[in-house]
Motif scaffolding. Structure first.
Motif, PDB file in Angstrom:
ATOM      1  N   GLU A   1       0.842  -1.200   0.000  1.00  0.00           N
ATOM      2  CA  GLU A   1       0.000   0.000   0.000  1.00  0.00           C
ATOM      3  C   GLU A   1       0.875   1.247   0.000  1.00  0.00           C
ATOM      4  O   GLU A   1       0.587   2.212  -0.716  1.00  0.00           O
ATOM      5  N   VAL A   2       1.954   1.218   0.765  1.00  0.00           N
ATOM      6  CA  VAL A   2       2.892   2.348   0.793  1.00  0.00           C
ATOM      7  C   VAL A   2       3.504   2.543  -0.591  1.00  0.00           C
ATOM      8  O   VAL A   2       3.598   3.672  -1.092  1.00  0.00           O
TER       9      VAL A   2
ATOM     10  N   ARG B   1       2.250   1.641  -3.482  1.00  0.00           N
ATOM     11  CA  ARG B   1       1.220   2.150  -4.403  1.00  0.00           C
ATOM     12  C   ARG B   1       0.952   3.632  -4.178  1.00  0.00           C
ATOM     13  O   ARG B   1       0.691   4.374  -5.129  1.00  0.00           O
ATOM     14  N   SER B   2       1.075   4.101  -2.941  1.00  0.00           N
ATOM     15  CA  SER B   2       0.857   5.533  -2.688  1.00  0.00           C
ATOM     16  C   SER B   2       1.996   6.368  -3.285  1.00  0.00           C
ATOM     17  O   SER B   2       1.748   7.453  -3.828  1.00  0.00           O
TER      18      SER B   2
ATOM     19  N   GLN C   1       1.313   6.461  -6.998  1.00  0.00           N
ATOM     20  CA  GLN C   1       0.219   7.402  -7.287  1.00  0.00           C
ATOM     21  C   GLN C   1       0.727   8.840  -7.249  1.00  0.00           C
ATOM     22  O   GLN C   1       0.389   9.651  -8.113  1.00  0.00           O
ATOM     23  N   ARG C   2       1.549   9.155  -6.267  1.00  0.00           N
ATOM     24  CA  ARG C   2       2.114  10.512  -6.179  1.00  0.00           C
ATOM     25  C   ARG C   2       3.020  10.778  -7.381  1.00  0.00           C
ATOM     26  O   ARG C   2       3.009  11.865  -7.948  1.00  0.00           O
TER      27      ARG C   2
END
Length: 180
Positions: free
Chosen positions: A125-126, A128-129, A132-133
């Motif tokens: 999840e980290v 993927r964030s 995304q950024r």
């Protein structure tokens, strides 16, 4: 006009090719030497861009290969095997990808899981964030700056197709050279 390049006469038109290795320029294809120089410059600019973009997204000190591995592991939200990552990225040296995967695991942006003897990798999840950024920064700094219209996008698509064709030719030439 005739010019002496690498002890050979080369016919030069009004515009001389822009190359990095004049000794490789062939009368048969100065354009290929010019393309290769463009590829070198564009490749280095691309690598610098992706490292800076990911740094701006918050993941600092990644190599361009680390960034590409993270993007590929995130791609389509499917677990990837080391061999698959190497195959898709056209990297022969599995230890380079393996090193990037270990580095990304230590940063907690990629995780490994084991199914029997097979190890697969997925972004966390980290991870993927951060991706995304990265996408948001890419959109802001690169995509919007291109101000691409439909015609430019078609040209870029055609260029991408041509690069894939040429990569196959380079791969075949590498196999031929390795057999000499």
């Amino acid at each position: 006009m005739r010019k002496k390049l690498a002890d050979k006469d080369v016919v030069v038109t009004e515009r001389s090719p822009i190359v990095s290795s004049a000794h490789l320029v062939s009368p048969k294809s100065a354009e290929m030497s010019e393309f290769e120089f463009g590829l070198i410059v564009a490749g280095n600019a691309f690598h610098r861009w992706i490292a800076h973009c990911m740094s701006a997204a918050g993941l600092k000190d990644l190599t361009p290969l680390d960034v590409l591995v993270l993007h590929h592991v995130t791609h389509r939200a499917r677990d990837k095997r080391l061999a698959d990552i190497c195959f898709i990225m056209n990297v022969e040296d599995t230890h380079l990808i393996n090193y990037s995967l270990k580095k990304l695991q230590n940063l907690k942006v990629v995780e490994a899981s084991k199914n029997g003897k097979e190890v697969t990798y997925a972004s966390t999840e980290v991870g993927r964030s951060f991706v995304q950024r990265y996408r948001e920064i890419r959109e802001s700094c690169l995509i919007n700056a291109m101000n691409a219209d439909d015609a430019l996008n078609r040209d870029i698509g055609e260029l991408a197709r041509l690069l894939r064709v040429l990569s196959g030719m380079y791969d075949q030439a590498a196999r031929a050279a390795a057999s000499l």
